[in-house]
Design a protein around this motif. Structure first.
Motif, PDB file in Angstrom:
ATOM      1  N   VAL A 134       1.014  -1.244  -0.227  1.00  9.48           N
ATOM      2  CA  VAL A 134      -0.078   0.065  -0.043  1.00  9.48           C
ATOM      3  C   VAL A 134       0.863   1.228   0.046  1.00  9.48           C
ATOM      4  O   VAL A 134       0.592   2.188  -0.732  1.00  9.48           O
ATOM      5  CB  VAL A 134      -0.911   0.086   1.221  1.00  9.48           C
ATOM      6  N   ALA A 135       1.981   1.421   0.858  1.00  3.93           N
ATOM      7  CA  ALA A 135       2.829   2.641   1.068  1.00  3.93           C
ATOM      8  C   ALA A 135       3.441   2.502  -0.416  1.00  3.93           C
ATOM      9  O   ALA A 135       3.458   3.834  -0.753  1.00  3.93           O
ATOM     10  CB  ALA A 135       3.881   2.490   1.899  1.00  3.93           C
ATOM     11  N   TRP A 136       3.912   1.661  -1.152  1.00  2.00           N
ATOM     12  CA  TRP A 136       4.437   1.589  -2.293  1.00  2.00           C
ATOM     13  C   TRP A 136       3.653   2.111  -3.353  1.00  2.00           C
ATOM     14  O   TRP A 136       3.961   3.103  -4.447  1.00  2.00           O
ATOM     15  CB  TRP A 136       4.959   0.138  -2.852  1.00  2.00           C
ATOM     16  N   LEU A 137       2.615   1.716  -3.337  1.00  2.00           N
ATOM     17  CA  LEU A 137       1.460   2.339  -4.499  1.00  2.00           C
ATOM     18  C   LEU A 137       1.061   3.503  -4.148  1.00  2.00           C
ATOM     19  O   LEU A 137       0.863   4.513  -5.135  1.00  2.00           O
ATOM     20  CB  LEU A 137       0.020   1.265  -4.255  1.00  2.00           C
ATOM     21  N   MET A 138       1.074   4.136  -3.135  1.00  2.00           N
ATOM     22  CA  MET A 138       0.856   5.631  -2.844  1.00  2.00           C
ATOM     23  C   MET A 138       1.854   6.483  -3.257  1.00  2.00           C
ATOM     24  O   MET A 138       1.621   7.300  -3.849  1.00  2.00           O
ATOM     25  CB  MET A 138       0.566   5.895  -1.304  1.00  2.00           C
ATOM     26  N   ARG A 139       3.241   5.833  -3.183  1.00  2.00           N
ATOM     27  CA  ARG A 139       4.249   6.658  -3.601  1.00  2.00           C
ATOM     28  C   ARG A 139       4.244   6.801  -5.168  1.00  2.00           C
ATOM     29  O   ARG A 139       4.655   7.673  -5.853  1.00  2.00           O
ATOM     30  CB  ARG A 139       5.634   5.989  -3.336  1.00  2.00           C
ATOM     31  N   MET A 140       3.993   5.706  -6.066  1.00  2.00           N
ATOM     32  CA  MET A 140       3.692   5.555  -7.243  1.00  2.00           C
ATOM     33  C   MET A 140       2.632   6.561  -7.656  1.00  2.00           C
ATOM     34  O   MET A 140       3.159   7.450  -8.551  1.00  2.00           O
ATOM     35  CB  MET A 140       3.234   4.188  -7.748  1.00  2.00           C
ATOM     36  N   PHE A 141       1.632   6.646  -7.047  1.00  2.00           N
ATOM     37  CA  PHE A 141       0.491   7.617  -7.317  1.00  2.00           C
ATOM     38  C   PHE A 141       1.303   9.077  -7.225  1.00  2.00           C
ATOM     39  O   PHE A 141       0.399   9.989  -8.007  1.00  2.00           O
ATOM     40  CB  PHE A 141      -0.850   7.293  -6.566  1.00  2.00           C
ATOM     41  N   MET A 142       1.591   9.106  -6.271  1.00  2.00           N
ATOM     42  CA  MET A 142       2.110  10.498  -5.749  1.00  2.00           C
ATOM     43  C   MET A 142       3.220  10.895  -6.808  1.00  2.00           C
ATOM     44  O   MET A 142       3.363  12.284  -7.346  1.00  2.00           O
ATOM     45  CB  MET A 142       2.877  10.547  -4.495  1.00  2.00           C
ATOM     46  N   ALA A 143       4.207  10.201  -7.264  1.00  2.00           N
ATOM     47  CA  ALA A 143       5.034  10.490  -8.435  1.00  2.00           C
ATOM     48  C   ALA A 143       4.422  10.702  -9.795  1.00  2.00           C
ATOM     49  O   ALA A 143       4.536  11.606 -10.101  1.00  2.00           O
ATOM     50  CB  ALA A 143       5.971   9.168  -8.407  1.00  2.00           C
ATOM     51  N   ALA A 144       3.540   9.895  -9.801  1.00  2.00           N
ATOM     52  CA  ALA A 144       2.574  10.175 -11.268  1.00  2.00           C
ATOM     53  C   ALA A 144       1.913  11.418 -11.029  1.00  2.00           C
ATOM     54  O   ALA A 144       1.614  12.067 -12.165  1.00  2.00           O
ATOM     55  CB  ALA A 144       1.796   9.052 -11.455  1.00  2.00           C
ATOM     56  N   ALA A 145       1.365  12.141  -9.984  1.00  2.00           N
ATOM     57  CA  ALA A 145       0.763  13.317  -9.765  1.00  2.00           C
ATOM     58  C   ALA A 145       1.777  14.287  -9.790  1.00  2.00           C
ATOM     59  O   ALA A 145       1.247  15.566  -9.752  1.00  2.00           O
ATOM     60  CB  ALA A 145      -0.208  13.354  -8.649  1.00  2.00           C
ATOM     61  N   GLY A 146       3.180  14.150  -9.696  1.00  2.00           N
ATOM     62  CA  GLY A 146       4.203  15.002  -9.691  1.00  2.00           C
ATOM     63  C   GLY A 146       4.366  15.642  -8.532  1.00  2.00           C
ATOM     64  O   GLY A 146       5.129  16.440  -8.302  1.00  2.00           O
ATOM     65  N   LEU A 147       4.043  14.806  -7.325  1.00  2.00           N
ATOM     66  CA  LEU A 147       4.641  15.266  -5.931  1.00  2.00           C
ATOM     67  C   LEU A 147       5.567  14.317  -5.788  1.00  2.00           C
ATOM     68  O   LEU A 147       6.089  13.165  -6.300  1.00  2.00           O
ATOM     69  CB  LEU A 147       3.257  14.616  -5.130  1.00  2.00           C
TER      70      LEU A 147
END
Length: 51
Positions: free
Chosen positions: A35-48
């Motif tokens: 879950v933490a890895w997926l959140m980081r991937m989504f954040m990176a995709a959003a430019g965060l």
């Protein structure tokens, strides 16, 4: 009131009961990591950034 299941639980050896405990703990830690890895991937995709 104890049923048949409760009696069977008492007959299991300690290593088997501890094994299930460790297995459940490891599974929950792995799920949290995913879950933490997926959140980081989504954040990176959003430019965060996480750093």
């Amino acid at each position: 009131m104890t049923g048949k299941h409760g009696i069977e639980e008492q007959k299991r050896p300690l290593w088997q009961r501890l094994g299930w405990l460790v297995l459940i703990w490891a599974g929950s830690v792995a799920a949290l990591g995913v879950v933490a890895w997926l959140m980081r991937m989504f954040m990176a995709a959003a430019g965060l950034s996480t750093h």
